[in-house]
Design an enzyme around this catalytic site. Structure first.
Site, PDB file in Angstrom:
ATOM      1  N   HIS A 211       0.854  -1.187   0.111  1.00 22.78           N
ATOM      2  CA  HIS A 211      -0.045  -0.006   0.013  1.00 22.78           C
ATOM      3  C   HIS A 211       0.890   1.364   0.039  1.00 22.78           C
ATOM      4  CE1 HIS A 211      -3.903  -2.048   0.425  1.00 22.78           C
ATOM      5  NE2 HIS A 211      -3.243  -2.816   1.223  1.00 22.78           N
ATOM      6  N   ASN A 235      -0.462  -5.045  -6.455  1.00 24.77           N
ATOM      7  CA  ASN A 235      -1.749  -4.458  -6.033  1.00 24.77           C
ATOM      8  C   ASN A 235      -1.240  -3.169  -5.215  1.00 24.77           C
ATOM      9  OD1 ASN A 235      -2.728  -7.563  -6.286  1.00 24.77           O
ATOM     10  ND2 ASN A 235      -3.916  -6.086  -7.640  1.00 24.77           N
ATOM     11  N   ARG A 243      10.480   4.246 -17.491  1.00 19.52           N
ATOM     12  CA  ARG A 243      11.291   5.459 -16.833  1.00 19.52           C
ATOM     13  C   ARG A 243      11.279   5.575 -15.427  1.00 19.52           C
ATOM     14  NH1 ARG A 243       8.966   7.862 -21.630  1.00 19.52           N
ATOM     15  NH2 ARG A 243      10.782   7.970 -23.253  1.00 19.52           N
ATOM     16  N   ASP A 264      -6.103 -15.362  -7.709  1.00 20.36           N
ATOM     17  CA  ASP A 264      -7.546 -15.707  -7.695  1.00 20.36           C
ATOM     18  C   ASP A 264      -8.018 -15.511  -9.356  1.00 20.36           C
ATOM     19  OD1 ASP A 264      -7.289 -12.790  -7.786  1.00 20.36           O
ATOM     20  OD2 ASP A 264      -8.890 -12.641  -6.177  1.00 20.36           O
ATOM     21  N   ASP A 290      -5.173 -13.174   0.860  1.00 18.52           N
ATOM     22  CA  ASP A 290      -5.785 -11.795   1.378  1.00 18.52           C
ATOM     23  C   ASP A 290      -7.175 -11.863   1.527  1.00 18.52           C
ATOM     24  OD1 ASP A 290      -5.897  -9.100   1.859  1.00 18.52           O
ATOM     25  OD2 ASP A 290      -5.683  -8.421  -0.221  1.00 18.52           O
ATOM     26  N   GLY A 326      -9.785  -7.023  -0.690  1.00 18.97           N
ATOM     27  CA  GLY A 326      -9.351  -8.142  -0.473  1.00 18.97           C
ATOM     28  C   GLY A 326      -9.922  -9.475  -1.452  1.00 18.97           C
TER      29      GLY A 326
END
Length: 403
Positions: A211, A235, A243, A264, A290, A326
């Site tokens: 994240h 993700n 670049r 998944d 997850d 999730g």
């Protein structure tokens, strides 16, 4: 364990049964294709006595003919928020045990329970409850995902509750888990990020980069500071650019990093998964779920922390903006997809679902592979890679279905 060359004549009971042994009776699985750390043995044997794998079958051993099936290690999930309608973030103890059992039914014999972003008081309280389950052996530990993540890449986390990773607050979560904190995901480019990575490393807690809106250079700096995991690569992070390669290139190229992948079919295009897998290799990839509450449960409305989620056709998205929230994945599905869709070998899939995460957790001496002395955590799969039996610590969670 599987019978080594030259040991085919070892005496054993002649009668075989498709049913599990009575509680406490030693078990011998025969005729199976057994996936070991160094080889795959056809027409092999695996011997279980008590909670462990052993090398010698007692005279009273219960023999099960598993011909035509694979025997592989139980799956190890590093990153899991719930299942069976239960959330590890908000449920009661009974709810938590229900979620754990749901994933065991799908082959996950070792599980790290993950939280989502919340206020610090609720997170410390949850850490205390989860640590009790870890102390009892129900889970392998606690993974904190948030609140120390980037608002630019928040995914299904409440932006109002995000905060910078001040080392004192990171330490508060570690202490609340009473030695059972296994991993903490953070955006290392935020103020306090690098100091928090060093703090985590000093306390034996995995620092996971995720994240994040970090640049390539910032990610390299975090790895050098002690980060060792990429939280669900691709993700909730900037895309790979020619670049501005961003965190993805830095995480893929460094042998110190274990890569989490959600296999998944929704979170990753097969080409992206293969790019990561074949670049990093099976010993650096850990397939995760997850998973949220709906895993093993069904479509409907759920809560992920303070955010409402709609699950439709097995895909979880935030009600407010459609962000993926999730997954509803179970690791038996991830394994089958890895072999039948992604073209991985059974051996590489086993490595990514068992051995690699077990090593990362520091548990490779007891789980993650089928070897004498390790826990009897094992799975039976048919020739189509469908789950037909789950054993954990020598007891059948899912009795063999070999008919």
């Amino acid at each position: 364990m599987a019978t080594p060359p030259g040991a085919r004549g070892t005496a054993r009971p002649a009668t075989t049964h498709p049913h599990p042994a009575p509680a406490g009776q030693p078990t011998v699985l025969t005729g199976a294709t057994v996936v070991l750390p160094t080889e795959t043995v056809h027409n092999g044997r695996l011997i279980i006595d008590g909670t462990r794998i052993t090398t010698t079958a007692p005279e009273n051993a219960h023999v099960i003919d598993a011909s035509g099936h694979y025997v592989i290690p139980g799956f190890v999930d590093l990153h899991n928020h719930g299942g069976g309608g239960a959330s590890f973030t908000s449920g009661s103890v009974d709810d938590l045990l229900k979620g754990i059992h749901t994933h065991r039914l799908h082959g996950t014999t070792t599980l790290v329970a993950s939280t989502v972003t919340g206020d610090m008081d609720s997170l410390t309280q949850r850490a205390g409850l989860l640590s009790e389950l870890a102390e009892q052996g129900d889970i392998a530990g606690v993974h904190f995902e948030g609140p120390f993540i980037s608002p630019c890449r928040k995914g299904a986390h409440s932006e109002a509750l995000l905060r910078d990773p001040h080392p004192a607050e990171v330490r508060k979560l570690i202490d609340a888990a009473r030695g059972r904190a296994k991993m903490l995901t953070l955006a290392t480019e935020l103020p306090g990020g690098l100091d928090s990575v060093r703090l985590l490393a000093d306390h034996g807690v995995i620092a996971a980069i995720g994240h994040t809106d970090a640049t390539y250079e910032q990610t390299v700096e975090a790895i050098d500071a002690g980060a060792t995991v990429a939280t669900h690569l691709f993700n909730a992070m900037p895309p790979l650019g020619h670049r501005s390669p961003g965190p993805i290139a830095a995480l893929l190229e460094d042998d110190r990093i274990t890569i989490e992948l959600i296999n998944d079919g929704t979170h990753l295009h097969p080409a992206a998964l293969q790019l990561a897998f074949h670049h990093a290799g099976a010993d650096r990839v850990a397939f995760i779920t997850d998973a949220m509450d709906a895993a093993g449960f069904g479509d409907g409305r759920y809560w992920l922390g303070p955010l409402e989620v709609e699950v439709a056709d097995g895909v979880a998205r935030l009600v407010e903006d459609g962000t993926i929230a999730g997954s509803t994945l179970t690791l038996d599905r991830a394994f089958k997809r890895a072999v039948t869709v992604d073209g991985l070998s059974v051996e590489d899939a086993v490595q990514a679902l068992s051995a690699t995460p077990a090593r990362l957790l520091g548990m490779a001496d007891t789980i993650g592979s089928l070897e004498p002395g390790k826990y009897a955590d094992l799975l039976l799969l048919d020739s189509a890679y469908e789950l037909k039996g789950v054993m954990r610590r020598g007891e059948w969670v899912v009795p063999p279905q070999l008919g």
